[in-house]
Design an enzyme around this catalytic site. Structure first.
Site, mmCIF file in Angstrom:
data_model
loop_
_atom_site.group_PDB
_atom_site.id
_atom_site.type_symbol
_atom_site.label_atom_id
_atom_site.label_comp_id
_atom_site.label_asym_id
_atom_site.label_seq_id
_atom_site.Cartn_x
_atom_site.Cartn_y
_atom_site.Cartn_z
ATOM 1 C CG ASP A 96 4.041 10.515 1.217
ATOM 2 O OD1 ASP A 96 2.945 10.262 1.388
ATOM 3 O OD2 ASP A 96 4.597 10.167 0.153
ATOM 4 C CG ASP A 99 0.229 10.074 4.897
ATOM 5 O OD1 ASP A 99 1.077 9.377 5.035
ATOM 6 O OD2 ASP A 99 -0.139 10.900 4.133
ATOM 7 N N GLY A 100 0.345 7.335 6.593
ATOM 8 C CA GLY A 100 0.140 6.046 6.371
ATOM 9 C C GLY A 100 0.190 5.140 7.507
ATOM 10 N NE ARG A 104 0.559 0.898 7.435
ATOM 11 C CZ ARG A 104 1.004 1.570 6.612
ATOM 12 N NH1 ARG A 104 0.130 2.000 5.534
ATOM 13 N NH2 ARG A 104 2.204 2.188 6.753
ATOM 14 C CG ASP A 117 -0.146 10.094 0.615
ATOM 15 O OD1 ASP A 117 0.452 10.614 1.408
ATOM 16 O OD2 ASP A 117 0.170 8.866 0.085
ATOM 17 C CG ASP A 121 2.581 12.006 -2.657
ATOM 18 O OD1 ASP A 121 3.072 12.691 -1.563
ATOM 19 O OD2 ASP A 121 2.464 10.874 -2.280
#
Length: 289
Positions: A96, A99-100, A104, A117, A121
């Protein structure tokens, strides 16, 4: 000729000028910061997207699919193999945080990825809480409350973000809520609170499987310096005690998020109702003598 053209242009501009908007209607218009795409157009675009730019195949979204698969496998092992379950669940949660950053770094941020996402969660945590409800039947109502709070707060927060024109549910300003601003705008705070919350629930899960006290795994010189009550606990119990404050903070944030989202939605309702009344009053013919 030039004057005539300018005059015609002014006359034409006056003829097609949009009607004056009420102050309240102008405020509602300005709140939107996102472009609205027709649903049919969006479906056609998604169907016709090319391989070179397929949002479904963005790297962060592939990571999201991997999280879903790992979470599903952990649920499969949850009732009879705690080691595999914990390993798979832990990897899914740790991804988790990846991926962010990948989105970016690669310029592949997407609304689909953000929702994927969040849904992942919510679903993985809820499934674990469902198991804990059966493992600790005396606390089943508490776990059910946490599931309901988690889903409702995030759904209302997401919806309030959409109706106010925000491009992301994480774009919270400090004047709306300083607590949510700290939570969403500091990636380290967000990671630590989410990780601590999940670790607390995983610790409760492992407490049903591990009964060996920590005194059995510590060297005698070290054990002699620890309190007696601590030596009688298991490692999962110790982790649960340490992470319980983080879990408490996370759910307080959920309550704040639910309350702030409710106030935003009510405020939008009031603004729209006021704008409708202003529009209705302007549409009525004026009184004549």
């Amino acid at each position: 000729m030039t004057r005539h053209s300018n005059g015609s242009a002014r006359a034409h501009s006056s003829a097609v000028a949009p009607p004056a908007r009420t102050p309240m209607a102008q405020k509602i218009r300005r709140r939107g910061s996102i472009d609205v795409v027709d649903a049919k157009v969006a479906v056609d675009l998604a169907t016709a997207q090319s391989y070179s730019e397929n949002v479904f195949l963005f790297v962060p979204n592939l990571i999201g699919y991997t999280r879903v698969i790992l979470a599903g496998l952990s649920l499969h092992f949850m009732s009879y193999h705690p080691r595999y379950c914990t390993l798979l669940y832990g990897i899914s949660c740790l991804l988790d945080a990846v991926d962010g950053q990948a989105a970016r770094a690669l310029g592949q941020t997407s609304k689909f990825g953000a929702v994927l996402d969040m849904v992942t969660d919510r679903c993985t945590t809820s499934c674990l809480l469902c198991y804990l409800s059966s493992a600790y039947p005396s606390y089943a109502i508490l776990f059910q409350f946490l599931i309901a709070l988690d889903f409702s707060s995030h759904y209302m927060h997401m919806y309030s973000s959409l109706v106010t024109g925000s491009r992301s549910h994480k774009l919270v300003t400090s004047d709306v809520s300083r607590i949510l601003w700290y939570y969403y705008n500091d990636s380290r705070t967000l990671f630590c609170i989410c990780a601590g919350n999940e670790l607390f629930f995983v610790s409760l899960y492992l407490m049903k499987w591990i009964q060996t006290p920590i005194s059995a795994s510590l060297p005698s010189p070290l054990a002699s310096h620890l309190p007696v009550f601590l030596l009688s606990l298991t490692w999962p119990a110790v982790m649960a005690i340490l992470t319980f404050p983080v879990c408490l903070i996370k759910n307080v944030i959920n309550v704040v998020q639910l309350w702030k989202a409710s106030k935003i939605l009510v405020g939008v309702d009031l603004a729209e109702r006021a704008a409708a009344r202003e529009k209705e009053s302007l549409a009525k013919p004026g009184k004549t003598d």
